[in-house]
Write a protein that holds these residues in place. Structure first.
Motif, PDB file in Angstrom:
ATOM      1  N   SER A  29       0.828  -1.208   0.000  1.00 20.98           N
ATOM      2  CA  SER A  29       0.000   0.000   0.000  1.00 20.98           C
ATOM      3  C   SER A  29       0.865   1.263   0.000  1.00 20.98           C
ATOM      4  O   SER A  29       0.482   2.270  -0.578  1.00 20.98           O
ATOM      5  N   GLN A  30       2.029   1.204   0.623  1.00 22.61           N
ATOM      6  CA  GLN A  30       2.905   2.372   0.690  1.00 22.61           C
ATOM      7  C   GLN A  30       3.863   2.467  -0.499  1.00 22.61           C
ATOM      8  O   GLN A  30       4.433   3.531  -0.744  1.00 22.61           O
ATOM      9  N   ASN A  31       4.042   1.376  -1.221  1.00 23.37           N
ATOM     10  CA  ASN A  31       4.989   1.333  -2.345  1.00 23.37           C
ATOM     11  C   ASN A  31       4.394   0.602  -3.539  1.00 23.37           C
ATOM     12  O   ASN A  31       4.914  -0.432  -3.958  1.00 23.37           O
ATOM     13  N   PRO A  32       3.289   1.113  -4.113  1.00 27.29           N
ATOM     14  CA  PRO A  32       2.675   0.389  -5.228  1.00 27.29           C
ATOM     15  C   PRO A  32       3.643   0.246  -6.403  1.00 27.29           C
ATOM     16  O   PRO A  32       4.381   1.181  -6.721  1.00 27.29           O
ATOM     17  N   TYR A  33       3.634  -0.929  -6.989  1.00 29.35           N
ATOM     18  CA  TYR A  33       4.448  -1.270  -8.155  1.00 29.35           C
ATOM     19  C   TYR A  33       5.946  -1.087  -7.908  1.00 29.35           C
ATOM     20  O   TYR A  33       6.694  -0.773  -8.821  1.00 29.35           O
ATOM     21  N   SER A  34       6.379  -1.330  -6.675  1.00 31.16           N
ATOM     22  CA  SER A  34       7.802  -1.255  -6.339  1.00 31.16           C
ATOM     23  C   SER A  34       8.429  -2.636  -6.198  1.00 31.16           C
ATOM     24  O   SER A  34       9.639  -2.763  -6.314  1.00 31.16           O
ATOM     25  N   PHE A  35       7.621  -3.658  -5.923  1.00 31.61           N
ATOM     26  CA  PHE A  35       8.145  -4.988  -5.629  1.00 31.61           C
ATOM     27  C   PHE A  35       7.634  -6.035  -6.607  1.00 31.61           C
ATOM     28  O   PHE A  35       6.455  -6.052  -6.929  1.00 31.61           O
ATOM     29  N   LEU A  38       9.089  -8.964  -2.735  1.00 32.75           N
ATOM     30  CA  LEU A  38       8.116  -8.847  -1.644  1.00 32.75           C
ATOM     31  C   LEU A  38       8.318  -9.960  -0.615  1.00 32.75           C
ATOM     32  O   LEU A  38       8.339  -9.698   0.596  1.00 32.75           O
ATOM     33  N   ILE A  39       8.476 -11.183  -1.072  1.00 31.71           N
ATOM     34  CA  ILE A  39       8.696 -12.314  -0.160  1.00 31.71           C
ATOM     35  C   ILE A  39       9.928 -12.059   0.699  1.00 31.71           C
ATOM     36  O   ILE A  39       9.909 -12.263   1.916  1.00 31.71           O
ATOM     37  N   ASN A  42       1.705  -5.748 -12.770  1.00 31.77           N
ATOM     38  CA  ASN A  42       1.803  -5.033 -14.046  1.00 31.77           C
ATOM     39  C   ASN A  42       2.628  -5.836 -15.055  1.00 31.77           C
ATOM     40  O   ASN A  42       3.010  -6.976 -14.781  1.00 31.77           O
ATOM     41  N   ASP A  43       2.931  -5.237 -16.187  1.00 29.97           N
ATOM     42  CA  ASP A  43       3.667  -5.936 -17.243  1.00 29.97           C
ATOM     43  C   ASP A  43       5.076  -6.342 -16.824  1.00 29.97           C
ATOM     44  O   ASP A  43       5.663  -7.244 -17.411  1.00 29.97           O
ATOM     45  N   ILE A 100       3.921  -5.262  -8.203  1.00 30.86           N
ATOM     46  CA  ILE A 100       2.639  -5.515  -7.561  1.00 30.86           C
ATOM     47  C   ILE A 100       2.061  -4.279  -6.865  1.00 30.86           C
ATOM     48  O   ILE A 100       2.793  -3.511  -6.242  1.00 30.86           O
ATOM     49  N   ALA A 101       0.743  -4.133  -6.965  1.00 33.38           N
ATOM     50  CA  ALA A 101      -0.005  -3.130  -6.197  1.00 33.38           C
ATOM     51  C   ALA A 101      -1.303  -3.781  -5.732  1.00 33.38           C
ATOM     52  O   ALA A 101      -1.752  -4.770  -6.319  1.00 33.38           O
ATOM     53  N   ILE A 102      -1.890  -3.235  -4.674  1.00 38.59           N
ATOM     54  CA  ILE A 102      -3.156  -3.771  -4.164  1.00 38.59           C
ATOM     55  C   ILE A 102      -4.252  -2.717  -4.257  1.00 38.59           C
ATOM     56  O   ILE A 102      -3.981  -1.518  -4.194  1.00 38.59           O
ATOM     57  N   TYR A 103      -5.491  -3.211  -4.408  1.00 42.86           N
ATOM     58  CA  TYR A 103      -6.648  -2.338  -4.552  1.00 42.86           C
ATOM     59  C   TYR A 103      -7.804  -2.897  -3.724  1.00 42.86           C
ATOM     60  O   TYR A 103      -8.094  -4.097  -3.815  1.00 42.86           O
ATOM     61  N   PRO A 104      -8.475  -2.045  -2.939  1.00 40.63           N
ATOM     62  CA  PRO A 104      -9.613  -2.549  -2.160  1.00 40.63           C
ATOM     63  C   PRO A 104     -10.758  -2.962  -3.079  1.00 40.63           C
ATOM     64  O   PRO A 104     -10.990  -2.342  -4.123  1.00 40.63           O
ATOM     65  N   VAL A 105     -11.450  -4.005  -2.677  1.00 45.39           N
ATOM     66  CA  VAL A 105     -12.507  -4.598  -3.501  1.00 45.39           C
ATOM     67  C   VAL A 105     -13.604  -3.587  -3.853  1.00 45.39           C
ATOM     68  O   VAL A 105     -14.219  -3.683  -4.916  1.00 45.39           O
ATOM     69  N   GLU A 106     -13.838  -2.609  -3.004  1.00 44.12           N
ATOM     70  CA  GLU A 106     -14.908  -1.644  -3.251  1.00 44.12           C
ATOM     71  C   GLU A 106     -14.481  -0.487  -4.152  1.00 44.12           C
ATOM     72  O   GLU A 106     -15.302   0.352  -4.529  1.00 44.12           O
ATOM     73  N   SER A 107     -13.219  -0.434  -4.544  1.00 44.52           N
ATOM     74  CA  SER A 107     -12.712   0.721  -5.287  1.00 44.52           C
ATOM     75  C   SER A 107     -13.088   0.685  -6.767  1.00 44.52           C
ATOM     76  O   SER A 107     -13.335  -0.372  -7.357  1.00 44.52           O
ATOM     77  N   GLU A 108     -13.089   1.865  -7.356  1.00 46.80           N
ATOM     78  CA  GLU A 108     -13.348   1.994  -8.786  1.00 46.80           C
ATOM     79  C   GLU A 108     -12.236   1.308  -9.588  1.00 46.80           C
ATOM     80  O   GLU A 108     -12.501   0.659 -10.597  1.00 46.80           O
ATOM     81  N   ALA A 109     -10.995   1.441  -9.132  1.00 50.84           N
ATOM     82  CA  ALA A 109      -9.862   0.817  -9.832  1.00 50.84           C
ATOM     83  C   ALA A 109     -10.031  -0.705  -9.875  1.00 50.84           C
ATOM     84  O   ALA A 109      -9.769  -1.331 -10.907  1.00 50.84           O
ATOM     85  N   TYR A 110     -10.471  -1.312  -8.762  1.00 51.09           N
ATOM     86  CA  TYR A 110     -10.702  -2.759  -8.718  1.00 51.09           C
ATOM     87  C   TYR A 110     -11.703  -3.141  -9.809  1.00 51.09           C
ATOM     88  O   TYR A 110     -11.470  -4.084 -10.577  1.00 51.09           O
TER      89      TYR A 110
END
Length: 149
Positions: A47-53, A58-59, A109-110, A114-124
């Protein structure tokens, strides 16, 4: 045997919350006792570093934070820590509690970042719609179920 991130990670993929996810909104995993759980560390990093790992990165980061390995020890023996960690296999984020229990969709991403998105979000919802329309959008997968059934 070294961890091969290219073989172990998804690209252009969206992991939807599991079919039996108990929440309708993305929630932050709670702490247990005095230390952070692995899924709380995953949440914080993503959540603090989207698309950084990538998945491998991440592991590794979750491992060193969860085990509270001091920075000087990481600097001195980081490669040995990494080799020992990846000497055994690790589940992908389809098995993570973030999409299984806490309501977070996971996007690779390509480049496999990795990034995470809450299930209720427009992006999800946009990931679901784009993935449903065929070749342009991400491949859609569900997180693993919490129980058999």
């Amino acid at each position: 045997m070294a961890y091969d991130d290219a073989k172990m990670s998804y690209t252009n993929t969206f992991i939807q919350v599991s079919a039996d996810c108990p929440v309708e909104m993305g929630i932050v995993p709670a702490m247990k006792k005095e230390s952070k759980t692995a899924h709380l560390i995953q949440y914080e990093l993503l959540s603090q570093n989207p698309y950084s790992f990538t998945q491998g990165e991440l592991i590794y980061q979750v491992h060193v934070q969860h085990k509270q390995i001091p920075p000087d020890e990481i600097e001195a023996g980081g490669e040995e820590i990494r080799e020992a960690l990846f000497a055994k296999s690790h589940p992908c984020l389809r098995a993570s509690m973030l999409p299984k229990k806490y309501g977070w969709g996971v996007h690779y991403n390509d480049e496999g970042k990795i990034a995470i998105y809450p299930v209720e979000s427009e992006a999800y919802q946009q990931f679901i719609e784009a993935g449903s329309q065929g070749t342009e959008g991400p491949k859609l997968l569900f997180a693993m179920r919490n129980s058999r059934g």
